[in-house]
Scaffold this motif. Structure first.
Motif, PDB file in Angstrom:
ATOM      1  N   THR A  63       0.838  -1.200   0.000  1.00 25.51           N
ATOM      2  CA  THR A  63       0.000   0.000   0.000  1.00 25.51           C
ATOM      3  C   THR A  63       0.871   1.247   0.000  1.00 25.51           C
ATOM      4  O   THR A  63       0.621   2.207  -0.744  1.00 25.51           O
ATOM      5  CB  THR A  63      -0.938   0.002   1.219  1.00 25.51           C
ATOM      6  N   HIS A  64       1.893   1.243   0.842  1.00 25.00           N
ATOM      7  CA  HIS A  64       2.821   2.374   0.869  1.00 25.00           C
ATOM      8  C   HIS A  64       3.522   2.528  -0.474  1.00 25.00           C
ATOM      9  O   HIS A  64       3.633   3.640  -1.006  1.00 25.00           O
ATOM     10  CB  HIS A  64       3.850   2.157   1.977  1.00 25.00           C
TER      11      HIS A  64
ATOM     12  N   SER B  34       1.378   4.111  -3.035  1.00 24.25           N
ATOM     13  CA  SER B  34       1.215   5.556  -2.846  1.00 24.25           C
ATOM     14  C   SER B  34       2.415   6.326  -3.392  1.00 24.25           C
ATOM     15  O   SER B  34       2.271   7.474  -3.833  1.00 24.25           O
ATOM     16  CB  SER B  34       1.003   5.876  -1.358  1.00 24.25           C
TER      17      SER B  34
ATOM     18  N   HIS C 158       1.891   7.106  -7.079  1.00 22.52           N
ATOM     19  CA  HIS C 158       0.978   8.227  -7.254  1.00 22.52           C
ATOM     20  C   HIS C 158       1.633   9.539  -6.831  1.00 22.52           C
ATOM     21  O   HIS C 158       1.429  10.571  -7.461  1.00 22.52           O
ATOM     22  CB  HIS C 158      -0.306   7.979  -6.457  1.00 22.52           C
ATOM     23  N   ASP C 159       2.440   9.492  -5.753  1.00 24.29           N
ATOM     24  CA  ASP C 159       3.147  10.694  -5.316  1.00 24.29           C
ATOM     25  C   ASP C 159       4.066  11.220  -6.412  1.00 24.29           C
ATOM     26  O   ASP C 159       4.149  12.434  -6.633  1.00 24.29           O
ATOM     27  CB  ASP C 159       4.006  10.386  -4.072  1.00 24.29           C
TER      28      ASP C 159
ATOM     29  N   PHE D  50      -2.169  -1.376  -5.144  1.00 24.08           N
ATOM     30  CA  PHE D  50      -3.268  -1.239  -4.184  1.00 24.08           C
ATOM     31  C   PHE D  50      -4.180  -2.460  -4.256  1.00 24.08           C
ATOM     32  O   PHE D  50      -4.608  -3.005  -3.240  1.00 24.08           O
ATOM     33  CB  PHE D  50      -4.086   0.022  -4.471  1.00 24.08           C
TER      34      PHE D  50
ATOM     35  N   PHE E  12      -7.372   3.541   3.238  1.00 28.78           N
ATOM     36  CA  PHE E  12      -7.194   4.043   1.871  1.00 28.78           C
ATOM     37  C   PHE E  12      -7.975   5.328   1.654  1.00 28.78           C
ATOM     38  O   PHE E  12      -7.476   6.282   1.038  1.00 28.78           O
ATOM     39  CB  PHE E  12      -7.635   2.960   0.885  1.00 28.78           C
TER      40      PHE E  12
ATOM     41  N   LEU F 278      -6.087   8.047   3.471  1.00 24.01           N
ATOM     42  CA  LEU F 278      -4.836   8.333   2.774  1.00 24.01           C
ATOM     43  C   LEU F 278      -5.090   9.219   1.551  1.00 24.01           C
ATOM     44  O   LEU F 278      -4.401  10.228   1.347  1.00 24.01           O
ATOM     45  CB  LEU F 278      -4.174   7.015   2.370  1.00 24.01           C
ATOM     46  N   CYS F 279      -6.089   8.854   0.762  1.00 27.58           N
ATOM     47  CA  CYS F 279      -6.416   9.643  -0.432  1.00 27.58           C
ATOM     48  C   CYS F 279      -6.940  11.025  -0.057  1.00 27.58           C
ATOM     49  O   CYS F 279      -6.608  12.029  -0.697  1.00 27.58           O
ATOM     50  CB  CYS F 279      -7.444   8.910  -1.282  1.00 27.58           C
TER      51      CYS F 279
ATOM     52  N   GLN G  81      -4.020  13.196   0.788  1.00 29.63           N
ATOM     53  CA  GLN G  81      -3.285  13.603  -0.412  1.00 29.63           C
ATOM     54  C   GLN G  81      -4.032  14.691  -1.171  1.00 29.63           C
ATOM     55  O   GLN G  81      -3.426  15.642  -1.683  1.00 29.63           O
ATOM     56  CB  GLN G  81      -3.057  12.395  -1.323  1.00 29.63           C
TER      57      GLN G  81
ATOM     58  N   LYS H 144      -2.507  11.539   5.504  1.00 27.95           N
ATOM     59  CA  LYS H 144      -1.658  11.067   4.392  1.00 27.95           C
ATOM     60  C   LYS H 144      -0.482  10.215   4.863  1.00 27.95           C
ATOM     61  O   LYS H 144       0.053   9.412   4.101  1.00 27.95           O
ATOM     62  CB  LYS H 144      -1.166  12.242   3.541  1.00 27.95           C
TER      63      LYS H 144
END
Length: 344
Positions: free
Chosen positions: A99-100, A103, A106-107, A139, A161, A164-165, A168, A192
Motif C-alpha cells: 500500500t505504501h 502511494s 501516485h506521489d 493497491f 485508503f 490516505l487519499c 493527499q 496522508k
C-alpha cells in the motif's frame, strides 16, 4: 512523456539488517526475531510484485529499493506484544508495504518528480499513465492479500485508503479560508502519513492475537508516530544536506510545512523579507530560493518545529504506558524517540 520506459533494472531487495537500523536500542533477541520476520516479508513482497508480463513486473518492482520498510518493521514489532510472527502477520505486513509502495507511484506523478532517493522516479521512467496504473495494481494486490485475513482486515484497509487519499487531496490544495493553517496541516499529516502507520501497528496486534484494547493502543501510537515522522521530514527538508533530495525541495515547490507556517503567521517586522520570499514562486528562481532557505534555516521557527515534533513523539510514547515495559514496548518507545533524533 513517451510510452517507452527508460532502461531500468529491477532493484535488489532492501537488506533487512540495514532496515533494522530503524529500531534503536532493541535487544539482540528481539532484533533477531524481527530480522527473520522481515526477511520473510521481503521475500513475500518480491513474489507479490512479480507478474507474468515482464514490463509490468519491472514497472511494479521499480521503486522497491526506495523504502526503509518502516511500516512492516512496525507491524512485526507490534506483533511481539502478542504471539509474535506468523502467517497472518506476514501477510498483513506485506500488504501494508505494498500500500505504501503504491502511494509512492501516485506521489511521483503528483509531484512531477524526476528522482526518488537516487532512483529515477516511476513517472520519469514509465510515464504518468503507467505509474498511476501500477500504483492501482499494487493497491489491488494489497487488498487481495488482506481479503485472505477476513472482512475486518478489508474494512480497515478500505478506511485507511479513504483517509490516505483524502489527505493527499487536501495536501494538494490550499488551506480553506477561516481555517487555522497549522491545524489543517496537522490533519493532512494524520491522514496522508499517520493513518497507514497506525494501520501497520494495528495489524501487528490483530494478527498476533492481541486483545482489542491493545490493538487500539497500538493504532493510536502508530498515528502519532506517523505524524511525528512526517514533521521530522519537514525539519529535515530545511536543515539537512543528506536527506536524499535537494535541501529546501518543499520550499521550492511551495509546500507550507510546519516551519514555513510558523514564519507566515509571525507578526515580527524582522520576518518581512522571508515572508515576502515565501509568497513568491520559487520553482525557477534559484537566487530567491537560496536566500529563503538560508533565512529559514536561521529562523527560530525551525527549533519550534523540532520542539513540536518532540512533543508529538512523546505523546506517542505516553500512549504505550498501559502496555507495560517489556522489550517490544521499549523498542516502540525508542522508535518514537528515534524519529526526533533525525532532526537534531
Amino acid at each position: 512523456m513517451t510510452g517507452s520506459p527508460r532502461p531500468v533494472g529491477v532493484p535488489s531487495a532492501v537488506a533487512p539488517t540495514a532496515a533494522l537500523a530503524a529500531i534503536p536500542g532493541a535487544t539482540d533477541e528481539l532484533m533477531a526475531r524481527v530480522a527473520a520476520g522481515l526477511e520473510a516479508v521481503e521475500a513475500r513482497i518480491r513474489v507479490e510484485v512479480d507478474h507474468e508480463d515482464p514490463f509490468i513486473a519491472g514497472a511494479s518492482a521499480h521503486l522497491l529499493s526506495s523504502g526503509k520498510r518502516f511500516r512492516p518493521i512496525l507491524t512485526l514489532l507490534a506483533a511481539e506484544l502478542g504471539d509474535g510472527f506468523g502467517p497472518g502477520v506476514e501477510t498483513a505486513a506485506t500488504a501494508v508495504e505494498l500500500t505504501h509502495l503504491a502511494s509512492l507511484y501516485h506521489d511521483d506523478v503528483m509531484d512531477e518528480a524526476e528522482m526518488r532517493r537516487a532512483v529515477v522516479s516511476a513517472n520519469a521512467a514509465y510515464g504518468n499513465s503507467t505509474a498511476i496504473l501500477v500504483g492501482d495494481l499494487l493497491f489491488g494486490t494489497a487488498s487481495r492479500l488482506l481479503a485472505e485475513l477476513g472482512p475486518e482486515a478489508v474494512r480497515i484497509q478500505a478506511e485507511t485508503f479513504v483517509r490516505l487519499c483524502s489527505g493527499q487531496i487536501r495536501d494538494d490544495h490550499p488551506c480553506p479560508p477561516g481555517t487555522d493553517p497549522v491545524a489543517y496541516y496537522l490533519g493532512v499529516l494524520a491522514d496522508k502519513t499517520g493513518v497507514l502507520i497506525a494501520t501497520a501497528a494495528r495489524y501487528g496486534g490483530m494478527f498476533s492475537g492481541c486483545d482489542d484494547v491493545t490493538c487500539q493502543i497500538l493504532e493510536s501510537y502508530g498515528e502519532k508516530l506517523g505524524i511525528a515522522f512526517q514533521l521530522a521530514d519537514d525539519v529535515l527538508d530545511v536543515t539537512s544536506d543528506e536527506s536524499g533530495k535537494e535541501p529546501g525541495t518543499d520550499l521550492r515547490e511551495g509546500v507550507d510545512t510546519l516551519p514555513v507556517l510558523y514564519v507566515k503567521a509571525s507578526t515580527d517586522p524582522a520576518d518581512r523579507r522571508l515572508q515576502e520570499l515565501l509568497a513568491r514562486d520559487l520553482r525557477d528562481d534559484d537566487a530567491a530560493h537560496a536566500e529563503a532557505l538560508a533565512l529559514l534555516r536561521a529562523h527560530t521557527a525551525v527549533q519550534r518545529a523540532r520542539d513540536y515534533t518532540r512533543q508529538v513523539a512523546e505523546e506517542a510514547q505516553q500512549v504505550l504506558e498501559p502496555l507495560g515495559d517489556g522489550d517490544a514496548v521499549q523498542a516502540l518507545r525508542a522508535l518514537a524517540a528515534g524519529v526526533v533524533d533525525r532532526t537534531v
